[in-house]
Motif scaffolding. Structure first.
Motif, PDB file in Angstrom:
ATOM      1  N   SER A  44       0.398  -1.342  -0.375  1.00 31.63           N
ATOM      2  CA  SER A  44      -0.103  -0.331  -0.172  1.00 31.63           C
ATOM      3  C   SER A  44       0.837   1.049   0.151  1.00 31.63           C
ATOM      4  O   SER A  44       0.452   1.920   0.396  1.00 31.63           O
ATOM      5  CB  SER A  44      -1.361  -0.398   1.019  1.00 31.63           C
ATOM      6  N   THR A  45       2.075   0.494  -0.403  1.00 29.92           N
ATOM      7  CA  THR A  45       3.114   2.623  -0.044  1.00 29.92           C
ATOM      8  C   THR A  45       2.325   3.193  -0.687  1.00 29.92           C
ATOM      9  O   THR A  45       2.596   4.411  -0.669  1.00 29.92           O
ATOM     10  CB  THR A  45       4.790   1.759  -0.563  1.00 29.92           C
ATOM     11  N   ASP A  46       1.869   3.463  -2.261  1.00 24.00           N
ATOM     12  CA  ASP A  46       1.700   4.451  -3.129  1.00 24.00           C
ATOM     13  C   ASP A  46       0.354   4.782  -2.577  1.00 24.00           C
ATOM     14  O   ASP A  46      -0.198   6.412  -2.210  1.00 24.00           O
ATOM     15  CB  ASP A  46       1.654   4.325  -4.392  1.00 24.00           C
ATOM     16  N   ALA A  47      -0.342   4.194  -2.118  1.00 27.13           N
ATOM     17  CA  ALA A  47      -1.771   4.107  -1.812  1.00 27.13           C
ATOM     18  C   ALA A  47      -2.380   5.436  -0.796  1.00 27.13           C
ATOM     19  O   ALA A  47      -2.328   6.265  -0.682  1.00 27.13           O
ATOM     20  CB  ALA A  47      -2.771   3.742  -1.945  1.00 27.13           C
ATOM     21  N   VAL A  48      -1.060   4.744   0.335  1.00 26.95           N
ATOM     22  CA  VAL A  48      -1.255   5.155   0.989  1.00 26.95           C
ATOM     23  C   VAL A  48      -0.436   6.910   1.381  1.00 26.95           C
ATOM     24  O   VAL A  48      -1.024   7.923   2.218  1.00 26.95           O
ATOM     25  CB  VAL A  48      -0.572   4.674   2.788  1.00 26.95           C
ATOM     26  N   ALA A  49       0.772   7.176   0.077  1.00 22.68           N
ATOM     27  CA  ALA A  49       1.427   8.149   0.621  1.00 22.68           C
ATOM     28  C   ALA A  49       0.362   9.157  -0.504  1.00 22.68           C
ATOM     29  O   ALA A  49      -0.010  10.528  -0.008  1.00 22.68           O
ATOM     30  CB  ALA A  49       2.733   7.863  -0.101  1.00 22.68           C
ATOM     31  N   GLN A  50      -0.304   8.618  -1.429  1.00 19.62           N
ATOM     32  CA  GLN A  50      -1.216   9.368  -1.698  1.00 19.62           C
ATOM     33  C   GLN A  50      -2.487  10.103  -1.508  1.00 19.62           C
ATOM     34  O   GLN A  50      -2.850  11.099  -1.367  1.00 19.62           O
ATOM     35  CB  GLN A  50      -1.240   8.448  -3.176  1.00 19.62           C
ATOM     36  N   TYR A  51      -2.853   9.097  -0.250  1.00 19.69           N
ATOM     37  CA  TYR A  51      -3.991   9.494   0.344  1.00 19.69           C
ATOM     38  C   TYR A  51      -3.142  10.301   2.245  1.00 19.69           C
ATOM     39  O   TYR A  51      -4.178  11.415   2.200  1.00 19.69           O
ATOM     40  CB  TYR A  51      -4.125   8.535   1.260  1.00 19.69           C
ATOM     41  N   ALA A  52      -1.809  10.655   2.090  1.00 20.55           N
ATOM     42  CA  ALA A  52      -1.297  11.068   3.289  1.00 20.55           C
ATOM     43  C   ALA A  52      -0.418  12.698   2.331  1.00 20.55           C
ATOM     44  O   ALA A  52      -2.183  14.000   3.070  1.00 20.55           O
ATOM     45  CB  ALA A  52      -0.083  10.930   4.227  1.00 20.55           C
ATOM     46  N   ALA A  62      -7.142   5.006   4.519  1.00 20.10           N
ATOM     47  CA  ALA A  62      -6.033   4.672   3.148  1.00 20.10           C
ATOM     48  C   ALA A  62      -5.453   3.624   2.023  1.00 20.10           C
ATOM     49  O   ALA A  62      -5.071   3.814   0.995  1.00 20.10           O
ATOM     50  CB  ALA A  62      -4.313   5.654   3.846  1.00 20.10           C
ATOM     51  N   TRP A  63      -5.710   2.561   2.412  1.00 21.74           N
ATOM     52  CA  TRP A  63      -5.422   1.185   1.783  1.00 21.74           C
ATOM     53  C   TRP A  63      -5.920   0.550   1.052  1.00 21.74           C
ATOM     54  O   TRP A  63      -5.815  -0.386   0.218  1.00 21.74           O
ATOM     55  CB  TRP A  63      -4.983   0.898   3.339  1.00 21.74           C
ATOM     56  N   ALA A  64      -7.007   1.377   1.307  1.00 24.77           N
ATOM     57  CA  ALA A  64      -8.413   0.499   0.108  1.00 24.77           C
ATOM     58  C   ALA A  64      -8.737   0.801  -0.934  1.00 24.77           C
ATOM     59  O   ALA A  64      -9.917   0.587  -1.409  1.00 24.77           O
ATOM     60  CB  ALA A  64      -9.973   1.104   1.370  1.00 24.77           C
ATOM     61  N   PRO A  65      -7.946   1.458  -1.859  1.00 18.58           N
ATOM     62  CA  PRO A  65      -8.589   1.208  -3.331  1.00 18.58           C
ATOM     63  C   PRO A  65      -8.311  -0.096  -3.664  1.00 18.58           C
ATOM     64  O   PRO A  65      -7.572  -0.572  -3.663  1.00 18.58           O
ATOM     65  CB  PRO A  65      -6.527   2.255  -3.990  1.00 18.58           C
ATOM     66  N   LEU A  66      -9.239  -0.539  -5.029  1.00 15.86           N
ATOM     67  CA  LEU A  66      -9.051  -1.409  -5.221  1.00 15.86           C
ATOM     68  C   LEU A  66      -8.015  -2.292  -5.709  1.00 15.86           C
ATOM     69  O   LEU A  66      -6.983  -3.309  -5.917  1.00 15.86           O
ATOM     70  CB  LEU A  66     -10.538  -1.835  -6.926  1.00 15.86           C
ATOM     71  N   GLU A  67      -6.959  -1.053  -6.853  1.00 19.55           N
ATOM     72  CA  GLU A  67      -5.951  -1.934  -6.834  1.00 19.55           C
ATOM     73  C   GLU A  67      -4.688  -1.958  -6.264  1.00 19.55           C
ATOM     74  O   GLU A  67      -3.954  -3.316  -5.811  1.00 19.55           O
ATOM     75  CB  GLU A  67      -5.036  -0.869  -8.140  1.00 19.55           C
ATOM     76  N   THR A  68      -5.386  -1.608  -5.215  1.00 16.91           N
ATOM     77  CA  THR A  68      -4.097  -2.017  -3.700  1.00 16.91           C
ATOM     78  C   THR A  68      -4.355  -3.436  -3.031  1.00 16.91           C
ATOM     79  O   THR A  68      -3.582  -4.057  -2.627  1.00 16.91           O
ATOM     80  CB  THR A  68      -4.385  -0.424  -2.195  1.00 16.91           C
TER      81      THR A  68
END
Length: 319
Positions: free
Chosen positions: A100-108, A288-294
């Motif tokens: 989830s690195t990219d998704a959580v960074a995006q969300y932050a 933050a971790w929950a996008p489908l792709e993630t």
């Protein structure tokens, strides 16, 4: 091989578990009561493999399920599992790092942009009709903040924090970080400082450390007092990192300009949580971790972890 999934709702609802089903006799549950040891024990039964997201598996469970050989945690953190007990009973524990690195960074960064740009507020007041009634071509309900030149301080500097730092650098922000162990960084724009220096220098503080006995209530009355007046705090890590009563007081007293958090100490949130009535507090429900792709990536790695364990070559093992 018997496999039990204790709390898979957030993956069961729209993802395909066929690759895991092919590995053994599977029983999947959407939810298991986290405070009901008897239910947890009954559902694990004689299974060799258990997959959990947030359902705790403590010594009181591990010591009573002799067939258990493997616990797969559906995430990066493993505070739900008694690691010492698992080691004592020769139970392998794995996690899913880096999914989830990219998704959580995006969300932050999304949380930061919401605080500084107030997009949600202004969208709402326009839809409520205010813009149609004023004499000017523009208006704003709260002050807007430009990020260029601001200093962002990262507490913890793992992969997610480093990705947040890269995005912040692209916004022409100054990047400082504190890590409990010295980090060798190749980016000359990221500067390592002490914890107190970070508190004193940062305009924005972003939290990126795991929950450990040392980090619980890391942000407390004393550490908040060392921060700049008007600091913004972002939390996409664990809610327990913040003393919520101290933070609510700091928000209401304008010591902290805003808190934007995707996590709270007790989840789901307690209706009496002081952050719910604090000024300038933005709270989202741990997504933050929950996008489908993630989540698809998460399920792929869960499957790989189990396959490797069955093959006798466990990967992503934490104990």
């Amino acid at each position: 091989m018997k496999i039990v999934l204790l709390d898979g709702y957030h993956l069961n609802r729209d993802l395909n578990w066929d690759a895991v089903r092919a590995l053994g006799e599977c029983t999947f549950y959407d939810r298991t009561q986290p405070d009901d040891n008897q239910q947890i024990l009954a559902r694990i039964g004689d299974a060799e493999i258990v997959i959990t997201h947030k359902t705790p598996i403590q010594d009181s469970v591990i010591s009573q399920v002799p067939n258990l050989k493997y616990i797969g945690v559906m995430g990066t953190g493993y505070d739900a599992v008694d690691i010492a007990s698992a080691k004592q009973h020769q139970v392998t524990v794995t996690t899913v790092p880096n999914y989830s690195t990219d998704a959580v960074a995006q969300y932050a960064i999304s949380l930061l942009l919401e605080v500084t740009g107030q997009v949600g507020l202004h969208n709402q007041v326009v839809h409520d009709g205010k813009w149609a009634t004023i004499a000017d071509f523009t208006f704003w309900e709260k002050p807007l903040i430009e990020l260029k030149g601001k200093t962002i301080g990262m507490i913890g500097y793992g992969r997610i924090a480093q990705q947040v730092a890269k995005i912040a650098h692209a916004f022409a922000m100054n990047v400082i970080f504190y890590n409990h162990r010295p980090k060798n960084v190749t980016d000359d724009w990221a500067h390592q400082v002490s914890f107190d220096e970070l508190l004193q220098q940062a305009d924005i503080i972003s939290l990126h450390v795991p929950q450990t006995p040392e980090t619980i209530n890391l942000i407390n009355q004393a550490s908040i007092a060392k921060m700049k007046d008007g600091v913004i705090v972002i939390n996409t890590a664990r809610g327990t990192l913040i003393d919520e009563s101290a933070m609510a007081a700091a928000l209401n007293e304008d010591k902290v300009l805003a808190l934007a958090t995707d996590v709270v100490a007790t989840e789901p949130i307690d209706p009496q949580n002081p952050l719910l009535t604090a000024k300038n507090c933005f709270i989202t429900p741990h997504i933050a971790w929950a996008p489908l792709e993630t989540r698809e990536r998460l399920l792929d790695i869960i499957t790989e972890n189990i396959q490797a364990f069955i093959a006798g070559k466990p990967i992503n093992q934490v104990n």
